[in-house]
Design a protein around this motif. Structure first.
Motif, short mmCIF file in Angstrom:
data_model
loop_
_atom_site.label_atom_id
_atom_site.label_comp_id
_atom_site.label_asym_id
_atom_site.label_seq_id
_atom_site.Cartn_x
_atom_site.Cartn_y
_atom_site.Cartn_z
N GLN A 171 -30.70 -34.39 -32.30
CA GLN A 171 -29.66 -33.21 -31.20
C GLN A 171 -30.48 -32.25 -30.61
O GLN A 171 -31.73 -32.11 -30.39
CB GLN A 171 -29.26 -31.93 -32.56
CG GLN A 171 -28.62 -31.17 -32.28
CD GLN A 171 -27.48 -31.28 -31.44
OE1 GLN A 171 -26.77 -32.00 -32.19
NE2 GLN A 171 -26.62 -30.41 -30.01
N THR A 172 -30.31 -32.34 -29.07
CA THR A 172 -31.23 -31.55 -28.49
C THR A 172 -30.66 -29.42 -28.27
O THR A 172 -28.64 -30.23 -27.94
CB THR A 172 -30.27 -32.06 -26.61
OG1 THR A 172 -31.23 -33.60 -26.06
CG2 THR A 172 -31.51 -31.28 -25.46
N ILE A 204 -40.39 -31.58 -27.11
CA ILE A 204 -40.80 -30.50 -26.81
C ILE A 204 -40.20 -31.24 -25.21
O ILE A 204 -40.81 -31.74 -24.99
CB ILE A 204 -41.55 -29.53 -26.47
CG1 ILE A 204 -42.18 -29.01 -28.12
CG2 ILE A 204 -41.18 -28.34 -25.41
CD1 ILE A 204 -41.27 -28.00 -28.54
N LEU A 205 -38.71 -30.58 -24.27
CA LEU A 205 -38.53 -31.56 -23.64
C LEU A 205 -38.74 -30.70 -22.28
O LEU A 205 -38.63 -31.12 -21.10
CB LEU A 205 -37.11 -31.51 -23.91
CG LEU A 205 -36.40 -32.79 -24.81
CD1 LEU A 205 -35.29 -32.54 -25.31
CD2 LEU A 205 -37.13 -33.64 -24.90
N ASP A 206 -38.67 -29.49 -22.18
CA ASP A 206 -39.43 -28.50 -20.83
C ASP A 206 -40.63 -27.23 -21.10
O ASP A 206 -40.84 -27.49 -22.93
CB ASP A 206 -38.41 -27.90 -20.43
CG ASP A 206 -37.64 -26.94 -20.88
OD1 ASP A 206 -37.94 -26.90 -22.07
OD2 ASP A 206 -36.40 -26.63 -20.52
N GLY A 211 -43.83 -32.54 -23.88
CA GLY A 211 -43.93 -34.00 -23.95
C GLY A 211 -44.70 -33.66 -25.15
O GLY A 211 -44.91 -34.59 -25.85
N LEU A 212 -45.20 -32.58 -26.59
CA LEU A 212 -45.77 -32.42 -27.32
C LEU A 212 -44.71 -32.99 -28.35
O LEU A 212 -43.30 -32.43 -28.21
CB LEU A 212 -46.63 -31.20 -27.49
CG LEU A 212 -47.49 -31.26 -26.86
CD1 LEU A 212 -48.12 -30.06 -26.39
CD2 LEU A 212 -48.27 -31.84 -26.35
N TRP A 213 -44.72 -32.84 -29.63
CA TRP A 213 -43.39 -33.22 -30.16
C TRP A 213 -44.23 -33.55 -32.29
O TRP A 213 -46.11 -32.95 -31.74
CB TRP A 213 -43.26 -34.56 -30.47
CG TRP A 213 -43.85 -35.69 -30.90
CD1 TRP A 213 -45.12 -36.15 -29.62
CD2 TRP A 213 -44.41 -36.26 -31.82
NE1 TRP A 213 -45.88 -37.04 -30.40
CE2 TRP A 213 -45.83 -37.01 -32.14
CE3 TRP A 213 -44.28 -36.23 -33.21
CZ2 TRP A 213 -46.59 -38.20 -32.63
CZ3 TRP A 213 -44.97 -36.84 -34.20
CH2 TRP A 213 -45.53 -38.12 -34.27
N ARG A 245 -35.54 -31.60 -28.56
CA ARG A 245 -34.70 -32.20 -29.26
C ARG A 245 -35.55 -32.85 -31.07
O ARG A 245 -36.62 -32.97 -31.22
CB ARG A 245 -34.82 -33.85 -28.57
CG ARG A 245 -34.33 -35.13 -29.13
CD ARG A 245 -34.51 -36.41 -27.93
NE ARG A 245 -33.83 -37.35 -28.79
CZ ARG A 245 -33.95 -38.51 -29.06
NH1 ARG A 245 -35.60 -38.66 -28.78
NH2 ARG A 245 -33.69 -39.49 -29.30
N LEU A 246 -34.37 -32.13 -31.68
CA LEU A 246 -34.39 -33.00 -32.74
C LEU A 246 -33.61 -34.37 -33.86
O LEU A 246 -32.68 -34.86 -32.87
CB LEU A 246 -33.91 -31.83 -33.62
CG LEU A 246 -34.07 -30.37 -33.84
CD1 LEU A 246 -32.80 -29.53 -34.90
CD2 LEU A 246 -35.03 -30.48 -34.83
N VAL A 247 -35.24 -35.54 -33.96
CA VAL A 247 -34.31 -36.60 -34.18
C VAL A 247 -34.94 -36.62 -35.96
O VAL A 247 -35.57 -36.15 -36.27
CB VAL A 247 -35.54 -37.44 -33.72
CG1 VAL A 247 -35.15 -39.05 -34.12
CG2 VAL A 247 -35.67 -37.72 -32.44
#
Length: 295
Positions: A171-172, A204-206, A211-213, A245-247
């Motif tokens: 989910q974004t 994190i998308l922006d 680029g971090l997660w 984004r959640l995975v």
């Protein structure tokens, strides 16, 4: 490169030399940082090597055997070179490192004498110390299958083969509430069951932390508020409205693989392995000891 080596070797044999060192760091996101310990910038190998960064190297230890090549690099932190916040965010972790010996009077004479990756980075007193690991470091990685009940694959990797791009597994959405870069909350975000994202990823998308997660520690619902907590905080600024984004997460059990992901055909564990109670089983005087199973 062979011609350059010969020319540089001839220069070194001449007695009076004009030699310095040059370094290039290539991060996993493709960013390249190039430095030299000469007092003027240099240009070769398609790179511009900065001279105002304070980057230097300690003695380089290399061998012809299979022992790990190692060295350390010292440098100054600044906005134009290596920034403290980017090191803290882990953006330089595992970055590729190349080191040259170069004739600064004629940069076309250069020799690539080290290639490897960054190891541990330590920040102190406005500078940093970086451990360099040679190519033989890869020989330290364990190889082969691990025989265990839980799955040994990473969800979505080449052995798992599960497609995480499916809408029901990711989910974004923008950040509504965040505390300390670790605790995220959304009102009325109930389209997934509680614990659906536990052990999953938050990416994190922006924004500054793009680029971090982080790995999701818990995913719960309290009074129509979905609360997702990470094991460790995101090492960058995450503000309200930041896209992430959640995975979905996987607990590595065969039941989860079969029922949640319908991917049991690719399960990489051994669910029928006997447990520790079976391993330590011994004959008992109260049981029938007829040579059959102890269970």
């Amino acid at each position: 490169m062979a011609d350059f080596n010969e020319e540089l070797a001839a220069h070194l044999e001449g007695g009076l030399t004009t030699v310095c060192h040059a370094w290039a760091i290539t991060r996993k996101d493709g960013e390249v940082f190039a430095f030299t310990d000469h007092d003027m910038p240099l240009s070769f190998a398609g790179l511009e090597f900065r001279a105002d960064t304070g980057l230097s190297a300690l003695a380089l230890a290399q061998s012809t055997g299979l022992s790990v090549d190692n060295s350390e690099a010292l440098g100054a932190l600044s906005d134009v070179s290596l920034r403290e916040d980017e090191i803290e965010q882990g953006r330089f972790d595992g970055a590729e490192v190349r080191a040259w010996k170069v004739n600064w009077a004629d940069p076309s004479q250069h020799w690539l004498n080290f290639r490897g990756h960054l190891g541990e980075l330590i920040r102190a007193d406005g500078g940093f110390r970086a451990e360099l690991r040679g190519l033989t470091e890869e020989l330290n990685r364990p190889l082969g299958r691990v025989y265990q009940k839980p799955c040994s694959a990473v969800l979505g990797d080449g052995t798992c083969r599960f497609n995480l791009a499916q809408d029901s597994y990711s989910q974004t959405l923008p950040v509504q509430t965040v505390e300390g870069g670790r605790r995220f909350a959304w009102q009325d975000f109930l389209s997934f069951d509680a614990d659906w994202f536990t052990r999953g990823r938050l990416e994190i998308l922006d924004g500054p932390a793009q680029g971090l997660w982080g790995t999701i520690k818990s995913d719960r619902i309290e009074d129509n508020v979905r609360i997702i907590e990470l094991w460790e905080p995101i090492r960058g600024d995450v503000a309200t409205g930041t896209q992430l984004r959640l995975v979905a997460g996987c607990d590595k059990r065969s039941e989860t693989c079969r029922l949640k992901f319908n991917n049991f055909i690719n399960f990489q564990g051994f669910p029928d392995l006997p447990g520790e109670d079976w391993v330590v089983s011994v004959p008992s005087s109260t049981n029938v000891n007829d040579g059959g199973s102890l269970r």
